[in-house]
Design an enzyme around this catalytic site. Sequence first.
Site, PDB file in Angstrom:
ATOM      1  N   ASP A 150     -15.667  -0.732 -15.706  1.00 46.23           N
ATOM      2  CA  ASP A 150     -17.129  -0.817 -15.848  1.00 46.23           C
ATOM      3  C   ASP A 150     -17.857   0.262 -15.042  1.00 46.23           C
ATOM      4  O   ASP A 150     -18.813   0.872 -15.528  1.00 46.23           O
ATOM      5  CB  ASP A 150     -17.641  -2.199 -15.390  1.00 46.23           C
ATOM      6  CG  ASP A 150     -17.098  -3.332 -16.244  1.00 46.23           C
ATOM      7  OD1 ASP A 150     -16.410  -3.052 -17.237  1.00 46.23           O
ATOM      8  OD2 ASP A 150     -17.356  -4.502 -15.908  1.00 46.23           O
ATOM      9  N   GLU A 202       8.637   2.421   0.782  1.00 50.48           N
ATOM     10  CA  GLU A 202       8.370   2.385  -0.659  1.00 50.48           C
ATOM     11  C   GLU A 202       8.664   3.756  -1.243  1.00 50.48           C
ATOM     12  O   GLU A 202       8.778   4.744  -0.502  1.00 50.48           O
ATOM     13  CB  GLU A 202       6.924   1.971  -0.929  1.00 50.48           C
ATOM     14  CG  GLU A 202       6.706   0.482  -0.721  1.00 50.48           C
ATOM     15  CD  GLU A 202       5.396  -0.025  -1.282  1.00 50.48           C
ATOM     16  OE1 GLU A 202       4.549   0.795  -1.671  1.00 50.48           O
ATOM     17  OE2 GLU A 202       5.221  -1.253  -1.317  1.00 50.48           O
ATOM     18  N   ALA A 246     -12.487  -2.892  -1.640  1.00 50.07           N
ATOM     19  CA  ALA A 246     -13.454  -1.817  -1.391  1.00 50.07           C
ATOM     20  C   ALA A 246     -14.862  -2.377  -1.199  1.00 50.07           C
ATOM     21  O   ALA A 246     -15.556  -2.034  -0.234  1.00 50.07           O
ATOM     22  CB  ALA A 246     -13.428  -0.818  -2.544  1.00 50.07           C
ATOM     23  N   HIS A 280       3.218   1.811 -13.968  1.00 49.35           N
ATOM     24  CA  HIS A 280       4.204   1.232 -13.049  1.00 49.35           C
ATOM     25  C   HIS A 280       5.494   0.985 -13.815  1.00 49.35           C
ATOM     26  O   HIS A 280       5.466   0.452 -14.920  1.00 49.35           O
ATOM     27  CB  HIS A 280       3.682  -0.076 -12.452  1.00 49.35           C
ATOM     28  CG  HIS A 280       4.439  -0.480 -11.229  1.00 49.35           C
ATOM     29  ND1 HIS A 280       5.709  -1.001 -11.290  1.00 49.35           N
ATOM     30  CD2 HIS A 280       4.125  -0.407  -9.920  1.00 49.35           C
ATOM     31  CE1 HIS A 280       6.132  -1.235 -10.055  1.00 49.35           C
ATOM     32  NE2 HIS A 280       5.190  -0.885  -9.209  1.00 49.35           N
ATOM     33  N   ARG A 288      -0.693   8.685  -7.590  1.00 52.94           N
ATOM     34  CA  ARG A 288      -0.928   7.994  -6.316  1.00 52.94           C
ATOM     35  C   ARG A 288       0.386   7.679  -5.611  1.00 52.94           C
ATOM     36  O   ARG A 288       1.347   7.228  -6.232  1.00 52.94           O
ATOM     37  CB  ARG A 288      -1.658   6.686  -6.616  1.00 52.94           C
ATOM     38  CG  ARG A 288      -1.837   5.779  -5.431  1.00 52.94           C
ATOM     39  CD  ARG A 288      -2.396   4.450  -5.877  1.00 52.94           C
ATOM     40  NE  ARG A 288      -1.412   3.692  -6.615  1.00 52.94           N
ATOM     41  CZ  ARG A 288      -1.072   2.432  -6.340  1.00 52.94           C
ATOM     42  NH1 ARG A 288      -1.641   1.789  -5.348  1.00 52.94           N
ATOM     43  NH2 ARG A 288      -0.172   1.808  -7.065  1.00 52.94           N
ATOM     44  N   ARG A 319       6.821   7.263  -9.047  1.00 53.65           N
ATOM     45  CA  ARG A 319       6.606   6.292 -10.121  1.00 53.65           C
ATOM     46  C   ARG A 319       6.603   6.892 -11.514  1.00 53.65           C
ATOM     47  O   ARG A 319       7.176   6.320 -12.441  1.00 53.65           O
ATOM     48  CB  ARG A 319       5.258   5.601  -9.912  1.00 53.65           C
ATOM     49  CG  ARG A 319       5.362   4.496  -8.944  1.00 53.65           C
ATOM     50  CD  ARG A 319       4.086   3.723  -8.848  1.00 53.65           C
ATOM     51  NE  ARG A 319       4.295   2.753  -7.782  1.00 53.65           N
ATOM     52  CZ  ARG A 319       3.346   2.047  -7.220  1.00 53.65           C
ATOM     53  NH1 ARG A 319       2.103   2.190  -7.613  1.00 53.65           N
ATOM     54  NH2 ARG A 319       3.618   1.192  -6.268  1.00 53.65           N
ATOM     55  N   HIS A 354      -1.010   0.841 -14.644  1.00 50.14           N
ATOM     56  CA  HIS A 354      -1.132   0.187 -13.339  1.00 50.14           C
ATOM     57  C   HIS A 354      -2.306   0.685 -12.506  1.00 50.14           C
ATOM     58  O   HIS A 354      -3.063  -0.112 -11.958  1.00 50.14           O
ATOM     59  CB  HIS A 354       0.172   0.411 -12.579  1.00 50.14           C
ATOM     60  CG  HIS A 354       0.220  -0.258 -11.245  1.00 50.14           C
ATOM     61  ND1 HIS A 354      -0.009  -1.604 -11.096  1.00 50.14           N
ATOM     62  CD2 HIS A 354       0.477   0.229  -9.998  1.00 50.14           C
ATOM     63  CE1 HIS A 354       0.097  -1.925  -9.809  1.00 50.14           C
ATOM     64  NE2 HIS A 354       0.381  -0.829  -9.127  1.00 50.14           N
ATOM     65  N   LYS A 362     -18.460  -9.933 -10.976  1.00 52.81           N
ATOM     66  CA  LYS A 362     -18.589 -10.586 -12.281  1.00 52.81           C
ATOM     67  C   LYS A 362     -17.780 -11.878 -12.350  1.00 52.81           C
ATOM     68  O   LYS A 362     -17.982 -12.676 -13.255  1.00 52.81           O
ATOM     69  CB  LYS A 362     -18.233  -9.619 -13.410  1.00 52.81           C
ATOM     70  CG  LYS A 362     -16.833  -9.066 -13.426  1.00 52.81           C
ATOM     71  CD  LYS A 362     -16.691  -8.069 -14.585  1.00 52.81           C
ATOM     72  CE  LYS A 362     -15.337  -7.396 -14.588  1.00 52.81           C
ATOM     73  NZ  LYS A 362     -15.209  -6.412 -15.673  1.00 52.81           N
ATOM     74  N   ALA A 364      -8.359  -7.210  -8.449  1.00 53.85           N
ATOM     75  CA  ALA A 364      -7.032  -6.578  -8.436  1.00 53.85           C
ATOM     76  C   ALA A 364      -6.518  -6.541  -6.998  1.00 53.85           C
ATOM     77  O   ALA A 364      -5.317  -6.660  -6.753  1.00 53.85           O
ATOM     78  CB  ALA A 364      -7.110  -5.167  -9.011  1.00 53.85           C
ATOM     79  N   LEU A 408      -4.982   0.624  -1.346  1.00 60.98           N
ATOM     80  CA  LEU A 408      -5.684  -0.346  -0.489  1.00 60.98           C
ATOM     81  C   LEU A 408      -6.242   0.387   0.728  1.00 60.98           C
ATOM     82  O   LEU A 408      -7.357   0.126   1.176  1.00 60.98           O
ATOM     83  CB  LEU A 408      -4.728  -1.452  -0.025  1.00 60.98           C
ATOM     84  CG  LEU A 408      -4.467  -2.602  -1.004  1.00 60.98           C
ATOM     85  CD1 LEU A 408      -3.488  -3.600  -0.385  1.00 60.98           C
ATOM     86  CD2 LEU A 408      -5.749  -3.320  -1.407  1.00 60.98           C
TER      87      LEU A 408
END
Length: 550
Positions: A212, A117, A20, A233, A375, A279, A340, A39, A46, A381
């Site tokens: 954060d 998927e 992102a 997950h 999701r 999921r 997840h 950081k 991820a 992504l």
Amino acid sequence: MSQPQLSDLYDALVVGAGAAGLYAALCLPRHYRVGLISKDALALSASDWAQGGIAAAIAPEDSPELHIHDTLQAGAGLCDREAVEFLVCQASQCIESLVDLGVEFDRHGTQLALTLEAAHSRRRVLHAADTTGRAVVSILGERVLQCPHITTIPAAFALSLWLHPYTGACQGVSVAYQGQIRWIRARAVILATGGGGQVFAQTTNPALSTGDGVAIAYRAGALLRDLEFFQFHPTALTKTGAPHFLISEAVRGEGAHLVDAQGRRFAFDYHPQGELAPRDVVSRAIFSHLQATAAPHVWLDLRPIPRETIQKRFPNILQVCQHWGIDIFSEPISVAPAAHYWMGGIATDLQSRTSIPGLYAVGETASTGVHGANRLASNSLLECIVFGAQLAHLELLPVLDEGTTQQKVEVMLEALPAPEQLEAIATSLKALMWQSAGICRSAEVLQAAIAELSELQQEFEQLPSTQFFQNLQPGTLVQFPFPECDRTLRLWGETWNLLEIGQLILKSAVFRQESRGGHYRSDFSQTSTTWQTHTLIQNDRWWQSVPIPD
Ligand SMILES: Cc1cc2nc3c(=O)[nH]c(=O)nc-3n(C[C@H](O)[C@H](O)[C@H](O)COP(=O)(O)OP(=O)(O)OC[C@H]3O[C@@H](n4cnc5c(N)ncnc54)[C@H](O)[C@@H]3O)c2cc1C
């Protein structure tokens, strides 16, 4: 190698260098002076760990309507239809842009290869073997480094937002960098800090996923949304000493079976789609099965998949399992659910704007409305790219008080908390969250956890200098005697943030008196039409949004 200089003023400051943040930085107008802080090193995120792929309805037998339908189904009534339509309709253009930038997705001949998927009704997941995220962010990172208008600053930790005292607009951030805390002015701040899986003891997320962005936006008074919705997950590697490495859903898409110790495909006891059910359904099926049988894990058997397919499609899974002594050609993998993906986050609109002028959020830290209560695999992504692209239209706020000087304060090393104290608090928190706000929740357990977490917060507040850092006045430049203080300060900041998001998740989970998507309450096990609403949070207030239409 010399470390990059952090300037005192940027046009736009992006916090986070995952998919992102990198894509947003690339899309910002080129005449802006852009700072991009992370950081960790640029390559750590991820996004870099994403395996399965990125969804886009580009196959002839597929359509945006089908992708929209599948996304809405997975979201269990809480998706914002407009946001989903926006995501899906921008998808093919964004994939083209990634390919143009140099991302090499797998192909069948000249055509982009697509896999299936869970909960997708068509093959629509583009991939690059089982390291799709790395294929995307390594190219985005390269392109960012080629841009003279973007300065990348790794190992810089954003501590808090800097709001203008009169307008309330975001005018920058405080950053711990090279032994100092500095206040960096920016006419737009873009939070792209990723998820918060580290709040749970069992997670597939990397160590940097400490929520954060959500924590610092909350403290600044931003509107947050749907924080109770966490996706667990179903299949993370579960072996003593090994990390909870994710075994991608794509292996089940390619034919792997989920079995118990007797070799039975028990997932069909819980849902007609068996191991390819959504999921949350599969995670709960495993959770219930483990509770009923008192087993520590179930098994994922890849042997139904042809050997060549495994070698070609899942080289990373093959290698990691080999490393942990599992030969996936001859034995199943021991797996159990792990935290997840965080569906909730900072509420944003289609232009990635938050409720605070000058503050934007993209990627997993944002709640754009595309995921609803759960999701759809490989939509995240895509969300990073589609919503990151909206920063191309960003208009800057005028700069006010540009001349403010920073007041210098010296802090002695002895005043910092010991890392072991911080780690002990974080470990207790993670265990508490996993037990109380994991796959199965109830009011009684959640309320007890809220009280226990408050005690951890009090313990944290007693640590040396905590009150000083928590109440740091904007513009105060803090100088540490040694640059190594950065590590401790980051650990301190992450612990503060984890405690904050832990409390927010618990309170949101108590607030929602129903079960839906990634939020399951054993005391309210049904989905309720009166809760077809977002959970909205601002400061100390929790409330329901207007009902979301079907
Ligand atoms: C193992 C795994 C597999 C996955 N597989 C898929 C998949 O196949 N398909 C899919 O769509 N999604 C997948 N996901 C989810 C997806 O990877 C993430 O949702 C997405 O990559 C998040 O991207 P992001 O840019 O928002 O955050 P991240 O990629 O996590 O990046 C966060 C960035 O913010 C920086 N940062 C954080 N806090 C601070 C701070 N305080 N100061 C400065 N910098 C900070 C970090 O250093 C990092 O650069 C997967 C996730 C995991 C964990």
